[in-house]
Design an enzyme around this catalytic site. Structure first.
Site, PDB file in Angstrom:
ATOM      1  N   LYS A   1       3.393 -15.315   1.619  1.00  0.00           N
ATOM      2  CA  LYS A   1       3.773 -16.287  -0.051  1.00  0.00           C
ATOM      3  C   LYS A   1       5.338 -15.647  -0.270  1.00  0.00           C
ATOM      4  O   LYS A   1       5.835 -15.684  -0.900  1.00  0.00           O
ATOM      5  CB  LYS A   1       3.279 -15.128  -0.283  1.00  0.00           C
ATOM      6  CG  LYS A   1       3.203 -15.369  -2.404  1.00  0.00           C
ATOM      7  CD  LYS A   1       1.306 -16.432  -2.280  1.00  0.00           C
ATOM      8  CE  LYS A   1       2.223 -17.306  -3.681  1.00  0.00           C
ATOM      9  NZ  LYS A   1       1.234 -18.497  -3.945  1.00  0.00           N
TER      10      LYS A   1
ATOM     11  N   ASP B   1      -6.095  -7.661   3.659  1.00  0.00           N
ATOM     12  CA  ASP B   1      -7.235  -6.500   2.725  1.00  0.00           C
ATOM     13  C   ASP B   1      -8.049  -7.289   2.674  1.00  0.00           C
ATOM     14  O   ASP B   1      -9.881  -7.706   2.754  1.00  0.00           O
ATOM     15  CB  ASP B   1      -7.014  -5.347   1.940  1.00  0.00           C
ATOM     16  CG  ASP B   1      -7.693  -4.622   1.424  1.00  0.00           C
ATOM     17  OD1 ASP B   1      -8.752  -4.923   1.978  1.00  0.00           O
ATOM     18  OD2 ASP B   1      -7.731  -4.706   0.553  1.00  0.00           O
TER      19      ASP B   1
ATOM     20  N   TYR C   1       1.124  -1.584  -0.370  1.00  0.00           N
ATOM     21  CA  TYR C   1      -0.147  -0.288   0.324  1.00  0.00           C
ATOM     22  C   TYR C   1       1.095   1.199  -0.137  1.00  0.00           C
ATOM     23  O   TYR C   1       0.063   2.308  -0.438  1.00  0.00           O
ATOM     24  CB  TYR C   1      -0.706  -0.245   1.166  1.00  0.00           C
ATOM     25  CG  TYR C   1      -2.438  -0.992   0.671  1.00  0.00           C
ATOM     26  CD1 TYR C   1      -2.577  -1.958   0.568  1.00  0.00           C
ATOM     27  CD2 TYR C   1      -3.586  -0.335   1.860  1.00  0.00           C
ATOM     28  CE1 TYR C   1      -3.575  -2.286   0.295  1.00  0.00           C
ATOM     29  CE2 TYR C   1      -4.424  -0.238   1.117  1.00  0.00           C
ATOM     30  CZ  TYR C   1      -4.422  -1.752   0.831  1.00  0.00           C
ATOM     31  OH  TYR C   1      -6.047  -2.273   0.915  1.00  0.00           O
TER      32      TYR C   1
HETATM   33  C1  IPM Z   1     -10.314  -1.769   4.432  1.00  0.00           C
HETATM   34  C2  IPM Z   1     -10.489  -0.667   2.663  1.00  0.00           C
HETATM   35  C3  IPM Z   1      -9.971  -0.019   2.332  1.00  0.00           C
HETATM   36  C4  IPM Z   1      -8.307  -0.527   2.630  1.00  0.00           C
HETATM   37  C5  IPM Z   1      -9.826   1.108   1.415  1.00  0.00           C
HETATM   38  C6  IPM Z   1     -11.143   1.850   1.353  1.00  0.00           C
HETATM   39  C7  IPM Z   1      -8.515   1.283   0.770  1.00  0.00           C
HETATM   40  O1  IPM Z   1     -10.671  -2.009   2.022  1.00  0.00           O
HETATM   41  O2  IPM Z   1     -10.227  -0.743   4.661  1.00  0.00           O
HETATM   42  O3  IPM Z   1     -10.147  -2.735   4.326  1.00  0.00           O
HETATM   43  O4  IPM Z   1      -8.378  -1.539   1.764  1.00  0.00           O
HETATM   44  O5  IPM Z   1      -7.390  -0.502   3.257  1.00  0.00           O
HETATM   45 MG    MG Z   2     -10.942  -4.150   2.613  1.00  0.00          MG
END
Ligand code: IPM
Ligand code: MG
Length: 362
Positions: A194, A250, A144
């Protein structure tokens, strides 16, 4: 005189965010009276709402207010009207920036199945009933946030890159959160990576094993992420605490959430060094926003996590959870968890029912 006073920043966000936060605040106020705590609420904009009013998905003032607060309650961000914006101008960027600036490195997503909802899961009730697991997701690093990132035009056409990167302390600190949580639970950690393909996962696994040495009572196992996603629907009962990186967490946390029948039930808390942030796992659900159809229970249960983790108000947290069980047990449902013979209620009515149950709980 109130025994204690807490500053809470409320960020309603977009879509169903305002509706569900309103219900959480309703319940919060009852809890303040019942458990002798004072809550000073302030609110600010985040996500699409902030883009419209302030031109940025989160302003510096909002970030500062979040830092100063004892805890932050956040609804949801995003919506189709902002889908065409570049990644760093989108509503989601507001949430990501808040997580990063507040260094909220550990995202706790508990998943448990309310007995009265076990049959609404897409999986058979005997597979899901009794599930009680916790996903601990690393939240401020990994792919991210890794550099380099971006797009460019090259001689062979368009190209884009993101980087999955962790250093050992980033892994160790979230692993410690997972082991500490397991120590209070069923004493088992499953680390998901992974490592058969990625160097970053090789390091992840190595560091988790090193951290585990400090927790001799906790059982540790490792799963590759593809296998883990399969195991989650095959035999979810095997999991106690799952610890994993940002992207895998996620994906797996949405999958785990669905075991419960509705993602509208799942709370989360993000912790770091300073003020913590509590938000439902679900998104802004623009398709039903403003119609009173949203399920406020994930938001209300996120507030319960805030009581327990940030304010050490365990009794209040317990009372809210009990109230939710009671309301569900009495057959009240929002549309997402509706089933035959139950009573369909609006978002606001659900909030009222939980607030009443907390008020009467003694
Ligand atoms: C989550 C959401 C967020 C993420 C988005 C909205 C940026 O999917 O909190 O899981 O990917 O972290
Ligand atoms: Mg999410």
């Amino acid at each position: 005189m109130r025994e204690k006073n807490y500053d809470i920043l409320v960020l309603e966000g977009d879509g169903i965010g305002p509706e569900v936060t309103a219900e959480a605040v309703k319940v919060l106020e009852i809890c303040g009276e019942r458990f002798n705590a004072g809550f000073d609420l302030s609110s600010a904009l985040v996500g699409g709402a902030a883009i419209e009013a302030q031109g940025v998905p989160v302003s510096d003032e909002t970030v500062q207010a979040a830092k100063n607060a004892d805890a932050v309650l956040l609804g949801a961000v995003g919506g189709p009207q902002w889908d065409d914006l570049p990644t760093d101008k989108r509503p989601e960027k507001g949430l990501l920036a808040l997580r990063q600036i507040l260094d909220l490195y550990a995202n706790l997503r508990p998943v448990s199945v309310h007995e009265s909802l076990a049959h609404t899961s897409t999986l058979r009730p005997e597979v899901v009933s009794g599930i009680d697991l916790l996903v601990v997701r690393e939240l401020v690093s990994g792919i991210y946030f890794g550099e380099p990132r971006g797009r460019q035009n090259t001689s062979s056409g368009r190209e884009a890159v993101n980087t999955m990167r962790y250093n050992e302390e980033e892994i160790a600190r979230v692993a410690r959160v997972a082991f500490d949580a397991a120590a209070r639970r069923r004493k088992k950690v499953t680390s998901v990576d992974k490592a058969n393909v990625l160097e970053v996962s090789g390091l992840w696994r190595e560091v988790v094993i090193e951290v585990a040495a400090g927790y001799p009572d906790i059982e540790l196992d490792h799963q590759f992420v593809d296998n883990a996603s399969m195991q989650l629907i095959r035999n979810p009962g095997q999991f106690d605490v799952i610890v994993t990186g940002n992207l895998f967490g996620d994906i797996l946390s949405d999958e785990a959430a669905m075991l419960t029948g509705s993602i509208g039930m799942l709370p989360s808390g993000s912790l770091g060094g300073g003020s913590a942030l509590y938000e439902p796992v679900h998104g802004s659900a623009p398709d039903i926003a403003g119609e009173g159809k949203a399920n406020p229970l994930a938001m209300i249960l996120s507030m319960a996590m805030m009581f327990e983790i940030s304010f050490e108000m365990d009794e209040a947290a317990e009372s809210v959870r009990k109230a939710v069980e009671e309301v569900l047990g009495n057959g009240y449902r929002t549309g997402d968890i509706m089933s035959e013979g139950c009573k369909l209620v609006s978002c606001a009515a659900m909030g009222d029912l939980v607030a009443d149950a907390v008020r009467k709980d003694s």
